[in-house]
Write a protein that holds these residues in place. Structure first.
Motif, PDB file in Angstrom:
ATOM      1  N   VAL A 178       0.773  -1.113  -0.005  1.00 36.66           N
ATOM      2  CA  VAL A 178       0.059  -0.038   0.132  1.00 36.66           C
ATOM      3  C   VAL A 178       1.013   1.247  -0.055  1.00 36.66           C
ATOM      4  CG1 VAL A 178      -2.045   1.313   1.313  1.00 36.66           C
ATOM      5  CG2 VAL A 178      -1.654  -1.365   1.420  1.00 36.66           C
ATOM      6  N   SER A 179       0.552   2.344  -0.832  1.00 37.42           N
ATOM      7  CA  SER A 179       1.241   3.505  -0.914  1.00 37.42           C
ATOM      8  C   SER A 179       0.356   4.480  -0.995  1.00 37.42           C
ATOM      9  CB  SER A 179       2.420   3.625  -2.242  1.00 37.42           C
ATOM     10  OG  SER A 179       1.407   3.708  -3.294  1.00 37.42           O
ATOM     11  N   ALA A 180       1.050   5.687  -0.699  1.00 33.83           N
ATOM     12  CA  ALA A 180       0.241   7.164  -1.041  1.00 33.83           C
ATOM     13  C   ALA A 180      -0.422   7.170  -2.591  1.00 33.83           C
ATOM     14  CB  ALA A 180       1.016   8.351  -0.499  1.00 33.83           C
ATOM     15  N   GLN A 181       0.321   6.721  -3.444  1.00 32.71           N
ATOM     16  CA  GLN A 181      -0.349   6.788  -4.741  1.00 32.71           C
ATOM     17  C   GLN A 181      -1.261   5.703  -5.097  1.00 32.71           C
ATOM     18  OE1 GLN A 181       2.963   6.929  -3.828  1.00 32.71           O
ATOM     19  NE2 GLN A 181       3.326   9.119  -4.046  1.00 32.71           N
ATOM     20  N   GLY A 182      -1.156   4.561  -4.039  1.00 35.24           N
ATOM     21  CA  GLY A 182      -2.165   3.529  -4.481  1.00 35.24           C
ATOM     22  C   GLY A 182      -1.418   2.264  -3.957  1.00 35.24           C
ATOM     23  N   MET A 183      -0.593   1.647  -5.021  1.00 34.26           N
ATOM     24  CA  MET A 183       0.226   0.467  -4.732  1.00 34.26           C
ATOM     25  C   MET A 183       1.590   0.550  -5.329  1.00 34.26           C
ATOM     26  SD  MET A 183      -1.167  -3.491  -4.906  1.00 34.26           S
ATOM     27  CE  MET A 183      -1.467  -3.421  -6.892  1.00 34.26           C
ATOM     28  N   LEU A 184       2.423   0.253  -4.580  1.00 33.40           N
ATOM     29  CA  LEU A 184       4.093  -0.050  -5.196  1.00 33.40           C
ATOM     30  C   LEU A 184       4.015  -1.672  -5.239  1.00 33.40           C
ATOM     31  CD1 LEU A 184       7.049   0.892  -5.629  1.00 33.40           C
ATOM     32  CD2 LEU A 184       7.401   0.421  -3.190  1.00 33.40           C
ATOM     33  N   HIS A 185       4.251  -2.100  -6.443  1.00 35.77           N
ATOM     34  CA  HIS A 185       4.252  -3.431  -6.769  1.00 35.77           C
ATOM     35  C   HIS A 185       5.070  -3.874  -8.073  1.00 35.77           C
ATOM     36  CE1 HIS A 185       0.615  -3.818  -9.780  1.00 35.77           C
ATOM     37  NE2 HIS A 185       1.016  -2.342  -9.641  1.00 35.77           N
ATOM     38  N   ALA A 186       5.247  -5.098  -8.048  1.00 35.83           N
ATOM     39  CA  ALA A 186       5.799  -5.789  -9.336  1.00 35.83           C
ATOM     40  C   ALA A 186       4.599  -6.564  -9.897  1.00 35.83           C
ATOM     41  CB  ALA A 186       6.992  -6.897  -8.976  1.00 35.83           C
ATOM     42  N   SER A 187       4.231  -5.800 -10.971  1.00 34.85           N
ATOM     43  CA  SER A 187       2.852  -6.446 -11.439  1.00 34.85           C
ATOM     44  C   SER A 187       2.744  -7.748 -12.021  1.00 34.85           C
ATOM     45  CB  SER A 187       2.016  -5.349 -12.201  1.00 34.85           C
ATOM     46  OG  SER A 187       2.818  -5.034 -13.611  1.00 34.85           O
ATOM     47  N   GLU A 188       3.358  -7.773 -13.356  1.00 38.17           N
ATOM     48  CA  GLU A 188       3.355  -9.319 -13.890  1.00 38.17           C
ATOM     49  C   GLU A 188       4.456  -9.110 -14.980  1.00 38.17           C
ATOM     50  OE1 GLU A 188      -0.149  -9.601 -16.339  1.00 38.17           O
ATOM     51  OE2 GLU A 188      -0.311  -7.390 -16.206  1.00 38.17           O
ATOM     52  N   THR A 189       4.740 -10.384 -15.570  1.00 39.93           N
ATOM     53  CA  THR A 189       5.759 -10.436 -16.828  1.00 39.93           C
ATOM     54  C   THR A 189       5.338  -9.457 -17.825  1.00 39.93           C
ATOM     55  OG1 THR A 189       6.130 -12.693 -16.087  1.00 39.93           O
ATOM     56  CG2 THR A 189       6.768 -12.175 -18.282  1.00 39.93           C
ATOM     57  N   GLY A 190       6.108  -8.865 -18.422  1.00 43.08           N
ATOM     58  CA  GLY A 190       6.057  -7.833 -19.208  1.00 43.08           C
ATOM     59  C   GLY A 190       6.095  -6.423 -18.902  1.00 43.08           C
ATOM     60  N   LYS A 191       5.927  -6.251 -17.637  1.00 35.66           N
ATOM     61  CA  LYS A 191       5.711  -5.007 -16.892  1.00 35.66           C
ATOM     62  C   LYS A 191       6.967  -4.548 -16.090  1.00 35.66           C
ATOM     63  CE  LYS A 191       0.840  -4.453 -17.662  1.00 35.66           C
ATOM     64  NZ  LYS A 191      -0.511  -4.071 -16.835  1.00 35.66           N
ATOM     65  N   ARG A 192       6.862  -3.498 -15.413  1.00 33.13           N
ATOM     66  CA  ARG A 192       8.065  -3.168 -14.444  1.00 33.13           C
ATOM     67  C   ARG A 192       7.536  -2.666 -13.436  1.00 33.13           C
ATOM     68  NH1 ARG A 192      12.781  -2.369 -17.504  1.00 33.13           N
ATOM     69  NH2 ARG A 192      12.366  -2.673 -19.641  1.00 33.13           N
ATOM     70  N   LEU A 193       8.325  -2.855 -12.546  1.00 31.22           N
ATOM     71  CA  LEU A 193       7.836  -2.340 -10.973  1.00 31.22           C
ATOM     72  C   LEU A 193       7.097  -0.889 -10.928  1.00 31.22           C
ATOM     73  CD1 LEU A 193       9.620  -3.743  -7.702  1.00 31.22           C
ATOM     74  CD2 LEU A 193       8.989  -1.449  -7.787  1.00 31.22           C
ATOM     75  N   GLU A 194       6.163  -0.565 -10.181  1.00 31.03           N
ATOM     76  CA  GLU A 194       5.469   0.649 -10.353  1.00 31.03           C
ATOM     77  C   GLU A 194       4.843   0.917  -9.250  1.00 31.03           C
ATOM     78  OE1 GLU A 194       3.410   0.167 -13.819  1.00 31.03           O
ATOM     79  OE2 GLU A 194       2.300  -1.411 -13.232  1.00 31.03           O
ATOM     80  N   ASN A 195       4.818   2.139  -9.014  1.00 31.21           N
ATOM     81  CA  ASN A 195       3.861   2.872  -7.743  1.00 31.21           C
ATOM     82  C   ASN A 195       2.855   3.679  -8.561  1.00 31.21           C
ATOM     83  OD1 ASN A 195       2.981   3.896  -5.465  1.00 31.21           O
ATOM     84  ND2 ASN A 195       4.759   4.762  -4.881  1.00 31.21           N
TER      85      ASN A 195
END
Length: 288
Positions: free
Chosen positions: A254-271
């Motif tokens: 959980v982050s102030a922006q929404g969620m900090l996570h590694a989403s899935e193959t083909g994507k990058r870690l994002e907040n």
């Protein structure tokens, strides 16, 4: 069974000795180059890791060796609790990646930067580069450096600026700060290192740095972490995602922006904000 420890910076754990493909050769070499391996894979190749890789061991991480055959060791990783085995996460690694367990187990320190240099003497050239979340026992401190115990009864030094004592107090904001070091990092199925993380690997690695030993997989994390109402979740807590009748399949901070996570193959870690398609599968929140 016998005790051993990873003696390479990152050892990828496989479902079987037959799981690696030709492109995976850098990851299973006696001196693996996990950075080059990760760089060599496009999205389709990374998708092919599903059903092949399970997790990763970091330098000095202890394992129980259950059996050996054809240059491979069947191991259990006790620092990575799993519902698959009460003794730790199971899988296979090249036997060349394992050495004797470090003799000291006191005053553990964790690497808090993406890459830390391991040196024979303070300020000398690097012996190797260690990944974020590597945990080693400290032996002494001198002039801004810490001497650490290594596999095979060796000793070396790491700059204090790259370390924290895992027993030092931590706050929720530390999880967001540490996780944010990897914004933009490409998702890697089974990744728990600087060179690639999956969703639960991110939560597990950050927790390890902060002195919390939690399960490796998202559904196991959901089972053991303190459950809290979704509306009470605050930055540094975790969200869990699942579909009706299925086990938890995703986790993020959980982050102030929404969620900090590694989403899935083909994507990058994002907040990022918690998008509607994510909210549809949001089923629980937990506190570390």
């Amino acid at each position: 069974m016998k005790l051993a420890a990873a003696k390479v910076p990152v050892s990828t754990v496989w479902t079987s000795p037959d799981a690696p493909r030709d492109i995976d050769a850098p990851a299973i070499a006696a001196a693996p180059d996990v950075a080059a391996w990760a760089k060599s894979m496009d999205t389709e190749t990374r998708l092919g890791l599903h059903g092949r890789t399970l997790t990763q061991l970091l330098y000095g991480e202890p394992v129980l060796v259950r059996s050996e055959r054809d240059g491979w060791s069947e191991i259990l990783a006790p620092w990575q609790p799993s519902s698959n085995d009460d003794l730790g996460y199971p899988g296979w690694v090249p036997s060349s990646h394992l050495g004797e367990l470090p003799g000291s187990a006191a005053a553990p320190v964790a690497v808090t930067v993406p890459v830390a240099e391991l040196m024979a003497e303070p300020g000398s050239g690097p012996l190797m580069e260690l990944s974020f979340a590597t945990v080693l026992a400290s032996v002494e401190h001198a002039d801004g450096f810490t001497r650490v115990a290594l596999p095979d009864d060796e000793l070396a030094w790491i700059a204090d600026s790259a370390l924290r004592g895992v027993e030092s107090p931590a706050v929720a904001e530390d999880r967001i700060r540490l996780g944010s070091l990897f914004l933009g990092l490409e998702y890697l199925w089974g990744g728990t290192s600087t060179y690639g993380l999956d969703c639960s690997g991110l939560v597990h690695a950050v927790s390890r740095v902060l002195g919390q030993r939690i399960p490796r997989d998202a559904h196991d994390q959901a089972d053991v972490l303190e459950s809290i109402p979704l509306e009470e979740a605050r930055p540094g807590d975790v969200y869990f995602f699942g579909r009706p009748g299925k086990q938890i399949h995703h986790v993020g901070f959980v982050s102030a922006q929404g969620m900090l996570h590694a989403s899935e193959t083909g994507k990058r870690l994002e907040n990022e904000p918690l998008l509607p398609e994510r909210r549809e599968t949001l089923v629980a929140a937990g506190r570390l």
